[in-house]
Scaffold this active site. Structure first.
Site, PDB file in Angstrom:
ATOM      1  N   ARG A   1      -5.163  -9.401  -1.172  1.00  0.00           N
ATOM      2  CA  ARG A   1      -5.766  -9.668  -2.465  1.00  0.00           C
ATOM      3  C   ARG A   1      -7.127  -8.992  -2.513  1.00  0.00           C
ATOM      4  O   ARG A   1      -7.752  -8.716  -1.492  1.00  0.00           O
ATOM      5  CB  ARG A   1      -5.900 -11.174  -2.721  1.00  0.00           C
TER       6      ARG A   1
ATOM      7  N   CYS B   1      -7.278   5.571   1.658  1.00  0.00           N
ATOM      8  CA  CYS B   1      -7.200   7.029   1.569  1.00  0.00           C
ATOM      9  C   CYS B   1      -6.089   7.509   0.647  1.00  0.00           C
ATOM     10  O   CYS B   1      -6.273   8.453  -0.131  1.00  0.00           O
ATOM     11  CB  CYS B   1      -7.031   7.630   2.969  1.00  0.00           C
TER      12      CYS B   1
ATOM     13  N   GLN C   1       1.953  11.017   4.659  1.00  0.00           N
ATOM     14  CA  GLN C   1       0.641  10.787   5.252  1.00  0.00           C
ATOM     15  C   GLN C   1       0.532  11.367   6.655  1.00  0.00           C
ATOM     16  O   GLN C   1       1.400  11.160   7.511  1.00  0.00           O
ATOM     17  CB  GLN C   1       0.326   9.290   5.272  1.00  0.00           C
TER      18      GLN C   1
ATOM     19  N   SER D   1      -3.583  11.932  11.396  1.00  0.00           N
ATOM     20  CA  SER D   1      -5.019  11.691  11.583  1.00  0.00           C
ATOM     21  C   SER D   1      -5.486  10.482  10.800  1.00  0.00           C
ATOM     22  O   SER D   1      -6.548   9.922  11.092  1.00  0.00           O
ATOM     23  CB  SER D   1      -5.835  12.925  11.186  1.00  0.00           C
ATOM     24  N   GLY D   2      -4.688  10.038   9.821  1.00  0.00           N
ATOM     25  CA  GLY D   2      -5.011   8.806   9.120  1.00  0.00           C
ATOM     26  C   GLY D   2      -4.941   7.596  10.028  1.00  0.00           C
ATOM     27  O   GLY D   2      -5.547   6.561   9.753  1.00  0.00           O
TER      28      GLY D   2
ATOM     29  N   LYS E   1      -1.860  -2.033  -1.151  1.00  0.00           N
ATOM     30  CA  LYS E   1      -3.216  -1.561  -1.440  1.00  0.00           C
ATOM     31  C   LYS E   1      -3.212  -0.537  -2.566  1.00  0.00           C
ATOM     32  O   LYS E   1      -4.087  -0.563  -3.436  1.00  0.00           O
ATOM     33  CB  LYS E   1      -3.829  -0.922  -0.186  1.00  0.00           C
TER      34      LYS E   1
ATOM     35  N   ARG F   1       4.801   8.173   7.013  1.00  0.00           N
ATOM     36  CA  ARG F   1       4.046   8.986   7.974  1.00  0.00           C
ATOM     37  C   ARG F   1       4.872  10.224   8.319  1.00  0.00           C
ATOM     38  O   ARG F   1       6.065  10.120   8.616  1.00  0.00           O
ATOM     39  CB  ARG F   1       3.765   8.180   9.241  1.00  0.00           C
TER      40      ARG F   1
ATOM     41  N   HIS G   1      -3.281  14.180   3.394  1.00  0.00           N
ATOM     42  CA  HIS G   1      -2.163  13.407   2.857  1.00  0.00           C
ATOM     43  C   HIS G   1      -1.616  14.085   1.603  1.00  0.00           C
ATOM     44  O   HIS G   1      -2.374  14.670   0.822  1.00  0.00           O
ATOM     45  CB  HIS G   1      -2.611  11.994   2.469  1.00  0.00           C
TER      46      HIS G   1
END
Length: 244
Positions: free
Chosen positions: A12, A41, A68, A71-72, A125, A147, A154
């Protein structure tokens, strides 16, 4: 930062923490209480394409699939991808530690942990942050985050439906005029943004813009951005510059 997890493991938003992308909602900085949040990101990269189109046509809903980079996840994930590629080339044993599956020559349709509704935290998110940053509390979003074996930057495939009639020319003009985006869209000459082209670039590249064949007033498009810059450090620096 901007998201907390309650006892039922639902994400939330914290209403007292502004969530800011300076090109979109710098006014959010006026009412901070000592904490300002950077967006996720994937959300940041996605909104560099969606925001100018929303201003032009009025966003109703969007669907997104992300590609994605490792490196994320961090330096260990980059090293794991490199180690697996080297092991494969040498005919050796491929080991995994960071991800639940081998990432080299593979894609993993899970970024973050799964919630009770089957969506991952990363996917949730994207929905909640898009609503807050864009000021659209009822925006409908469905995301699948994936991924891929790419080191940096990304990519996101987006299908968006708008309130008003759309056109490719108007969409391209809106993207080209937006400070956070670079229009890279000449499909006849195989010109579109890729992670290798947009790693270490400040702006996010947008291309493959076309009329969506499944949505009314819909556009389909592709956006690529360096998640370590616009998706993280650069956005934070831009926030600090706004405050100064």
């Amino acid at each position: 930062g901007c998201l907390v997890i309650d006892k039922s493991s639902h994400y939330r938003m914290d209403p007292d923490v502004p969530l800011v992308i300076p090109e979109i909602n710098p006014e959010g900085l006026r009412n901070h209480k000592g904490i300002i949040a950077n967006p996720n990101c994937s959300t940041a990269v996605t909104l560099m394409a969606l925001w100018p189109l929303h201003k032009a046509f009025g966003l109703k809903r969007y669907f997104a699939s992300t590609y994605q980079s490792v490196s994320g996840t961090g330096a260990e994930a980059v090293q794991e991808l490199e180690n697996q590629i080297q092991s494969y080339a040498k005919g050796g044993t491929i080991t995994k530690k960071v991800y639940p599956y081998q990432i080299a020559f593979n894609v993993i349709p899970q970024v973050d942990s799964f919630g009770p509704n089957g969506y991952t935290g990363e996917e949730t998110k994207m929905m909640l942050e898009s609503r807050k940053i864009m000021g659209l509390p009822n925006l409908k979003v469905s995301a699948t985050t994936v991924r891929v074996p790419v080191v940096r930057a990304h990519s996101v495939s987006i299908n968006a439906e708008f309130e008003r009639p759309v056109s490719i020319d108007a969409a391209r003009a809106a993207i080209a005029a937006f400070a956070g985006a670079e229009l890279v869209d000449d499909p006849a000459n195989k010109i579109y943004p890729t992670p290798l082209d947009f790693g270490r670039k400040v702006k996010c590249g947008v291309g493959r813009i076309r009329l969506d064949t499944a949505l009314d007033n819909g556009l389909a498009f592709w956006v690529v951005g360096d998640q370590l810059l616009k998706g993280a450090a650069l956005n934070a620096v831009q926030i600090a510059e706004c405050l100064v």
